[in-house]
Design a protein around this motif. Structure first.
Motif, short mmCIF file in Angstrom:
data_model
loop_
_atom_site.label_atom_id
_atom_site.label_comp_id
_atom_site.label_asym_id
_atom_site.label_seq_id
_atom_site.Cartn_x
_atom_site.Cartn_y
_atom_site.Cartn_z
N GLN A 68 0.89 -1.23 0.05
CA GLN A 68 0.07 0.12 0.24
C GLN A 68 0.73 1.22 0.13
O GLN A 68 0.68 2.48 -0.65
CB GLN A 68 -1.02 -0.08 1.24
CG GLN A 68 -1.91 -1.16 1.09
CD GLN A 68 -2.66 -1.58 2.36
OE1 GLN A 68 -2.02 -1.45 3.59
NE2 GLN A 68 -3.78 -2.00 2.25
N LEU A 69 2.09 1.21 0.64
CA LEU A 69 3.00 2.37 0.68
C LEU A 69 3.44 2.53 -0.75
O LEU A 69 3.62 3.68 -1.32
CB LEU A 69 4.22 2.09 1.38
CG LEU A 69 3.76 2.18 3.10
CD1 LEU A 69 5.00 1.81 3.95
CD2 LEU A 69 3.29 3.68 3.35
N LEU A 70 3.80 1.50 -1.41
CA LEU A 70 4.54 1.61 -2.60
C LEU A 70 3.26 2.05 -3.83
O LEU A 70 3.92 2.67 -4.60
CB LEU A 70 5.04 0.23 -3.27
CG LEU A 70 6.31 -0.39 -2.72
CD1 LEU A 70 6.21 -1.88 -2.93
CD2 LEU A 70 7.49 0.30 -3.02
N SER A 71 2.21 1.98 -3.46
CA SER A 71 1.36 2.37 -4.45
C SER A 71 0.19 3.51 -4.15
O SER A 71 -0.57 3.62 -4.66
CB SER A 71 0.25 0.97 -4.95
OG SER A 71 -0.23 0.50 -3.83
N HIS A 72 0.71 4.31 -3.12
CA HIS A 72 -0.01 5.26 -2.71
C HIS A 72 -1.37 5.19 -2.31
O HIS A 72 -2.28 6.03 -2.68
CB HIS A 72 0.07 6.27 -3.98
CG HIS A 72 1.58 6.69 -4.30
ND1 HIS A 72 2.60 7.64 -3.19
CD2 HIS A 72 2.41 6.68 -5.42
CE1 HIS A 72 3.67 7.55 -3.85
NE2 HIS A 72 3.59 7.03 -4.90
N ARG A 73 -1.71 4.17 -1.53
CA ARG A 73 -2.86 4.04 -1.15
C ARG A 73 -2.92 3.45 0.44
O ARG A 73 -3.91 2.95 1.01
CB ARG A 73 -3.77 2.90 -1.85
CG ARG A 73 -3.14 1.61 -2.02
CD ARG A 73 -3.85 0.62 -2.82
NE ARG A 73 -3.05 -0.52 -3.24
CZ ARG A 73 -3.12 -1.81 -2.89
NH1 ARG A 73 -4.27 -1.93 -2.02
NH2 ARG A 73 -2.53 -2.88 -3.19
N SER A 74 -2.16 3.97 1.11
CA SER A 74 -2.08 3.60 2.46
C SER A 74 -2.72 4.61 3.38
O SER A 74 -3.02 4.48 4.52
CB SER A 74 -0.40 3.86 2.87
OG SER A 74 0.02 5.00 2.91
N GLY A 75 -2.99 5.96 2.81
CA GLY A 75 -3.83 6.96 3.52
C GLY A 75 -2.91 7.67 4.22
O GLY A 75 -3.23 8.60 4.94
N LEU A 76 -1.63 7.59 4.23
CA LEU A 76 -0.85 8.47 4.88
C LEU A 76 -0.66 9.95 4.55
O LEU A 76 -0.97 9.96 3.20
CB LEU A 76 0.92 8.11 4.76
CG LEU A 76 1.37 6.73 5.70
CD1 LEU A 76 2.89 6.65 5.32
CD2 LEU A 76 1.31 7.05 7.00
#
Length: 569
Positions: free
Chosen positions: A129-137
């Motif tokens: 999710q971090l790699l694909s920009h869907r982590s919500g950070l």
């Protein structure tokens, strides 16, 4: 015959196109010369490769206007977010070695990571999710971004921050996610991130001009950053795994060749293909983006699948793009502020010309974004938080209030229920907002969220999300006014903080002079008496603004910065 200079004129770092690529070189040079003549950028470097090696390596213009140094294929640039695909390669290597798990919680793999949430006690985020920009950070922590603070400090700094979105709900680009990934690589490899990259990526691929610090050997070939045609000092950058790479067109050409061949150390072909596959989650609001793992995946009507990433820092721009189906790749590096758009245009042009020359273009096919087809359109109504500021739509009259420029604009209703500005209203807009006059506006509901959709030139874009009108704690009204930044970062600080109410909406205003002379204005949704969330979708949205007490004063805390109230005289 290819147009090849005499040997006495040929610099050692230049490879000109082979015979079949001569038309590419001729046509691309026209575009490049136009960019240089129009002062869009001082200099640039190009590498065009296929799986057999370089087809074209060359520099144009000046690497340093002050010294008059010419740009070449070996010129070294700060490449900004082109750092991310390389960080992703390191993560994939360690996943293949079972030292990192793409689908296990980052909090179980990275010592010291935690982040708050308004809705849940525990936030579960994975490296995928971090790699694909869907982590919500959050997108960034602005405080300290342009300092020499070690990027590993971000893990600790996030303890006091809130998640911006629920995981897998919205595409939201995050530099911080790649800081965490770089820190994870450090912990699992037991060496510094830079040393890991040197031993496992740069040296095996013979990328001798790539590093995260400028060595003495690199310094003489380092491009200067330019703003308004003048050389400016390069500020430090904290977010090394996200933004901190220095490299050359020749080196990144070697990287693309290795990727097209499937010959990255400790990464098999299937893993490379996984990186080039869309990772958008079911039901996720994609905002028109299709991220893979460290890359963005696009479909071009003529070129087919495009695997790309752009790069932009204050003084440099970059674009790297590959056509796996055609076994071609190109990188363009430039050394002017805002030159990323020119780099992307040039890269796309070069690839299109190369495919045309080789006669391998696809038949045109209509492309539809699945993100936009989930529901029938409706006429928009109410307030929407967008990248163009707060837009208030009154469908009854109809008219549009663009709050950021304080204009009320007449609209016309079309037969399909969409709304657009009248020609008179469109003509009255300032230049940077005339794009509003080219749009037709609709609303749609996707993932239980009403969004404002704009159609322009036959394509649809999500502009923002609807603001729900609801009562909020009166204590926030007492906090409206101006605030002074009390923990600045010199010339790279956020300043002129202000809280205001507009059309019943609480708004935060601030300036980032290193990025723009204009004031940035974002709508807030109070979620408690001391916390408010920036409304809207995408980068910089969803982040939390907090009220904290410092020395008896009610201060604003935003993205690491603290602002104390300025008492009116």
């Amino acid at each position: 015959m290819a147009c090849v200079p005499q040997k006495s004129e040929l610099r050692s770092d230049v490879v000109l196109p082979v015979d079949e690529m001569e038309p590419v070189w001729v046509e691309a040079q026209k575009l490049i010369q136009g960019m240089l003549d129009e002062d869009l950028l001082p200099g640039l470097s190009v590498a065009l490769v296929d799986r057999n090696g370089p087809l074209w390596l060359e520099g144009f213009g000046k690497a340093d206007m002050r010294k008059g140094t010419p740009a070449g294929a070996d010129t070294i640039y700060r490449v900004g977010s082109l750092s991310k695909p390389l960080t992703a390669l390191a993560v994939m290597q360690m996943d293949g070695q079972q030292r990192i798990s793409l689908d296990d919680s980052i909090s179980r793999q990275l010592d010291g990571f935690s982040i708050r949430s308004h809705d849940a006690e525990t936030v579960v985020i994975t490296p995928r999710q971090l790699l694909s920009h869907r982590s919500g950070l959050p997108s960034d922590l602005r405080k300290g971004m342009y300092t020499s603070t070690p990027f590993t400090q971000v893990t600790t700094l996030l303890h006091d921050e809130y998640i911006a979105y629920a995981v897998d709900s919205v595409y939201s680009y995050s530099n911080l996610g790649y800081d965490l990934l770089g820190h994870l690589v450090e912990q699992k490899s037991r060496m510094s991130f830079a040393e890991y990259m040197k031993q496992n990526i740069f040296q095996p691929l013979d990328m001798q001009s790539s590093d995260y610090e400028v060595t003495l050997a690199m310094r003489e070939r380092l491009a200067a950053g330019h703003l308004d045609g003048l050389v400016r000092p390069q500020p430090p950058l904290r977010d090394t795994p996200a933004l901190g790479l220095y490299s050359s067109a020749k080196d990144l050409g070697r990287l693309m060749q290795a990727l097209l061949l499937g010959r990255i150390p400790n990464i098999d072909t299937e893993m490379i293909l996984e990186m080039w596959t869309s990772q958008t989650a079911k039901g996720q609001i994609a905002l028109g983006y299709s991220p893979g793992l460290g890359w963005f995946i696009e479909d071009d009507q003529l070129l087919g699948r495009v695997v790309r990433h752009g790069g932009s820092t204050m003084l440099f721009g970059a674009e790297m793009a590959m056509l796996p189906d055609h076994e071609l790749g190109v990188v363009v590096l430039a050394n002017g502020a805002g030159s990323n758009k020119a780099a992307r245009k040039l890269a796309a042009t070069i690839l299109a010309l190369a495919v045309k020359v080789r006669g391998t273009a696809n038949e045109p096919a209509p492309i539809r974004s699945p993100d936009m087809m989930a529901a029938l359109p409706e006429t928009p109504s109410g307030g929407y938080a967008t990248d163009l500021g707060l837009l208030m739509v009154d469908p009854e009259h109809p008219r549009l209030c663009a709050c950021i420029i304080e204009r009320v604009l007449d609209m016309v209703r079309f037969d399909d229920g969409s709304l657009g500005l009248t020609p008179e209203s469109a003509a009255s807009l300032p230049p940077s907002y005339r794009v509003l006059g080219e749009m037709r506006f609709r609303s749609r509901t996707t993932n239980d969220l009403e969004v404002l959709v704009a159609e322009r030139d036959g394509e649809e874009y999500v502009l923002g999300s609807r603001i729900e009108s609801q009562p909020w704690d009166e204590v926030w009204k007492k906090r409206t006014g101006s605030y002074r930044t009390i923990n600045p970062d010199g010339e790279f600080s956020i300043e002129d903080l202000r809280l205001s109410t507009e059309s019943g909406v609480l708004c935060l205003h601030y300036k980032a002079p290193h990025l723009s002379d204009s004031s940035i204005r974002v709508p807030l949704k109070p979620v408690s008496s001391t916390e408010a969330v920036i409304e809207g979708l995408g980068r910089g949205r969803g982040e939390t603004v907090r009220i904290v007490e410092v020395d008896g004063k009610q201060c604003i805390r935003f993205s690491g910065y603290m602002g104390e109230p300025i008492e009116e005289k």
